[in-house]
Design an enzyme around this catalytic site. Structure first.
Site, PDB file in Angstrom:
ATOM      1  N   HIS A 102       0.835  -1.204   0.000  1.00 33.41           N
ATOM      2  CA  HIS A 102       0.000   0.000   0.000  1.00 33.41           C
ATOM      3  C   HIS A 102       0.863   1.244   0.000  1.00 33.41           C
ATOM      4  O   HIS A 102       1.995   1.232   0.480  1.00 33.41           O
ATOM      5  CB  HIS A 102      -0.962   0.018   1.196  1.00 33.41           C
ATOM      6  CG  HIS A 102      -0.287  -0.149   2.518  1.00 33.41           C
ATOM      7  ND1 HIS A 102       0.098  -1.368   3.011  1.00 33.41           N
ATOM      8  CD2 HIS A 102       0.075   0.768   3.452  1.00 33.41           C
ATOM      9  CE1 HIS A 102       0.661  -1.199   4.198  1.00 33.41           C
ATOM     10  NE2 HIS A 102       0.665   0.088   4.485  1.00 33.41           N
ATOM     11  N   HIS A 104       0.764   5.324   1.110  1.00 35.26           N
ATOM     12  CA  HIS A 104       0.074   6.368   1.883  1.00 35.26           C
ATOM     13  C   HIS A 104       0.127   7.686   1.106  1.00 35.26           C
ATOM     14  O   HIS A 104       1.189   8.068   0.609  1.00 35.26           O
ATOM     15  CB  HIS A 104       0.792   6.616   3.219  1.00 35.26           C
ATOM     16  CG  HIS A 104       0.816   5.449   4.146  1.00 35.26           C
ATOM     17  ND1 HIS A 104      -0.017   5.347   5.228  1.00 35.26           N
ATOM     18  CD2 HIS A 104       1.586   4.335   4.167  1.00 35.26           C
ATOM     19  CE1 HIS A 104       0.244   4.224   5.889  1.00 35.26           C
ATOM     20  NE2 HIS A 104       1.215   3.584   5.256  1.00 35.26           N
TER      21      HIS A 104
HETATM   22  P1  5GP Z   1       1.702   0.574   7.333  1.00 31.64           P
HETATM   23  O1  5GP Z   1       2.279   0.895   8.664  1.00 31.64           O
HETATM   24  O2  5GP Z   1       1.579  -0.902   7.107  1.00 31.64           O
HETATM   25  O3  5GP Z   1       2.371   1.285   6.206  1.00 31.64           O
HETATM   26  O4  5GP Z   1       0.252   1.202   7.348  1.00 31.64           O
HETATM   27  C1  5GP Z   1      -0.931   0.529   7.518  1.00 31.64           C
HETATM   28  C2  5GP Z   1      -1.991   1.591   7.534  1.00 31.64           C
HETATM   29  O5  5GP Z   1      -3.243   0.957   7.460  1.00 31.64           O
HETATM   30  C3  5GP Z   1      -1.995   2.443   8.802  1.00 31.64           C
HETATM   31  O6  5GP Z   1      -1.872   3.810   8.456  1.00 31.64           O
HETATM   32  C4  5GP Z   1      -3.331   2.129   9.450  1.00 31.64           C
HETATM   33  O7  5GP Z   1      -3.902   3.246  10.055  1.00 31.64           O
HETATM   34  C5  5GP Z   1      -4.152   1.621   8.300  1.00 31.64           C
HETATM   35  N1  5GP Z   1      -5.146   0.627   8.662  1.00 31.64           N
HETATM   36  C6  5GP Z   1      -5.003  -0.417   9.502  1.00 31.64           C
HETATM   37  N2  5GP Z   1      -6.130  -1.143   9.557  1.00 31.64           N
HETATM   38  C7  5GP Z   1      -7.008  -0.547   8.712  1.00 31.64           C
HETATM   39  C8  5GP Z   1      -8.364  -0.838   8.343  1.00 31.64           C
HETATM   40  O8  5GP Z   1      -8.981  -1.799   8.794  1.00 31.64           O
HETATM   41  N3  5GP Z   1      -8.946   0.001   7.446  1.00 31.64           N
HETATM   42  C9  5GP Z   1      -8.287   1.073   6.913  1.00 31.64           C
HETATM   43  N4  5GP Z   1      -8.959   1.826   6.048  1.00 31.64           N
HETATM   44  N5  5GP Z   1      -7.019   1.395   7.250  1.00 31.64           N
HETATM   45  C10 5GP Z   1      -6.387   0.584   8.142  1.00 31.64           C
END
Ligand code: 5GP
Length: 139
Positions: A102, A104
């Protein structure tokens, strides 16, 4: 490390859990981050499964970045932002917490501090409204 099809974003892709959808096409899905670090924090994911950038199919990456550009442009307008920060994490040591690739998208305003990643859920109605405004500006 293997891709785990039970990660939360795979469940969102399969419609098993809801999201505030902004945009969807054949290859990608964009939706609001439920724990935003700034107003209008969006995520873009490929439909093609990969843990992160390191094991991603290059064609899927190209589609992903095309959607990132589309959503970043719309989010900048929607949030009246001065700029956009793009973040992407790979593996636990790289700060990743959800193991489906993903990107951001963080709309930034001059002088505005970024919230810490506290795990605090944003108001659902606000996320729905922001998703609607961004969607309307996607070209
Ligand atoms: P990472 O740290 O893996 O780059 O980011 C994961 C992101 O996913 C975080 O910013 C977190 O807030 C978001 N996130 C986690 N669980 C969910 C969810 O169930 N739905 C959505 N829309 N975002 C999520």
């Amino acid at each position: 490390m293997q891709y785990d099809p039970n990660n939360i974003f795979a469940k969102i892709l399969r419609g098993e859990i809801p999201c505030h959808k902004i945009y969807e096409d054949q290859h990608t899905l964009a939706f609001m981050d439920v724990m935003p670090q700034v107003e209008g924090h969006c995520l873009v994911i490929p439909k093609h499964p990969s843990r992160n950038l390191l094991d991603a199919d290059p064609i899927a990456l190209a589609h992903l970045m095309t959607t990132v550009q589309k959503i970043a442009t719309a989010a900048k307008k929607a949030l009246n932002a001065d700029g956009i920060q793009i973040r992407q994490y790979n593996e636990e040591a790289g700060g990743q917490t959800v193991f489906h690739l993903h990107v951001h998208i963080l709309p930034m305003k001059i002088g505005m501090p970024m919230k810490k990643h506290t795990g605090k859920m944003a108001d659902n109605a606000l996320l729905a409204k922001q998703a609607q405004i961004i969607t309307a500006l996607v070209k």
